[in-house]
Design a protein around this motif. Structure first.
Motif, short mmCIF file in Angstrom:
data_model
loop_
_atom_site.label_atom_id
_atom_site.label_comp_id
_atom_site.label_asym_id
_atom_site.label_seq_id
_atom_site.Cartn_x
_atom_site.Cartn_y
_atom_site.Cartn_z
N GLU A 298 47.25 53.66 -45.15
CA GLU A 298 48.15 52.94 -46.07
C GLU A 298 47.72 51.48 -46.19
O GLU A 298 47.84 50.89 -47.26
N TYR B 284 55.22 53.53 -41.68
CA TYR B 284 54.42 53.98 -40.53
C TYR B 284 54.44 52.94 -39.40
O TYR B 284 54.46 53.31 -38.22
N HIS C 89 48.64 63.33 -45.73
CA HIS C 89 49.70 62.82 -44.85
C HIS C 89 50.87 63.80 -44.81
O HIS C 89 51.44 64.07 -43.76
N GLU D 108 47.65 60.98 -49.70
CA GLU D 108 49.10 61.18 -49.49
C GLU D 108 49.40 62.67 -49.24
O GLU D 108 50.26 63.01 -48.42
N GLU E 256 55.96 61.16 -48.97
CA GLU E 256 54.63 61.48 -49.52
C GLU E 256 54.73 62.44 -50.71
O GLU E 256 53.93 62.34 -51.64
FE LIG Z 1 50.61 58.11 -47.39
#
Ligand SMILES: [Fe+2]
Ligand SMILES: [Fe+2]
Length: 198
Positions: free
Chosen positions: A70, A47, A162, A159, A122
């Motif tokens: 994260e 990220y 995400h 996750e 993810e």
């Molecule tokens: Fe994640």
């Protein structure tokens, strides 16, 4: 007289040599914490790499929010590594560098490619966390590791969020989605396999 039945475990089609699904022991738990710390390190770096390229684009706030989560995941596993005296992955510098490269590289292909990368990473990570929850449900160490299980379950939910954010933001609209997705998933699985061991 009692008989112990051992059902043969059929390896998942994407499992790598040495992966197994037996009961978890103390060594397995140390390995879990090691790989999770490494994974969160890599995820944060992905990220961060995406943000470095896309900081002025519409998806920047979403990327920043996911990076912050994260960072929280990583801080939790850093603490677990310290508390339990787990040896961190010797490949940590690699996970940071590779994560950053994957993040920045995917972002250079565009926002949708960055989102497609997020979906792939993810999905592998949430499956990995699910396997850990399953293994922790078959502990042979005595304790129930309730706190660790709750942590992993919470992170797995993050996750999945995400992944959903990335799906809502055009992940599947990128050309060559399948190729990109398969490559990133294969790389992520290999990284997990290595970080469990090294
Ligand atoms: Fe994640
Ligand atoms: Fe995470």
């Amino acid at each position: 007289m009692t008989f112990a039945y051992h059902m043969p475990h059929r390896p998942r089609p994407d499992s790598l040599p040495g992966d197994r699904a037996g009961p978890a022991d103390a060594g397995d738990i140390a390995s879990m914490i090691r790989v999770d710390q490494a994974g969160e390190l890599g995820a944060k770096a992905i990220y961060a790499g995406q943000m470095a390229v896309l900081k002025d684009q519409p998806s920047a706030p979403l990327l920043a929010e996911m990076e912050a989560q994260e960072a929280e995941h990583l801080a939790t596993f850093d603490q677990l590594v310290a508390d339990r005296g787990v040896r961190p992955s010797a490949l940590s510098p690699l996970w940071r560098a590779a994560g950053h490269a994957i993040g920045a590289g995917s972002a250079l292909l565009g926002e949708r490619a960055a989102m497609a990368t997020t979906v792939a990473v993810e999905e592998v990570i949430e499956g990995h966390y699910l396997e850990q929850l399953d293994a922790l449900g078959r502990l042979k160490t005595g304790g129930d590791e309730a706190e660790l299980r709750a942590t992993i379950a919470e992170f797995r939910a993050d996750e999945l969020k995400h992944r959903d954010v990335a799906l809502e933001n055009g992940a599947k609209d990128v050309p060559a989605y399948q190729i990109l997705s398969r490559s990133v998933k294969a790389g992520t699985r290999l990284a997990i396999w290595l970080a469990k061991r090294i």
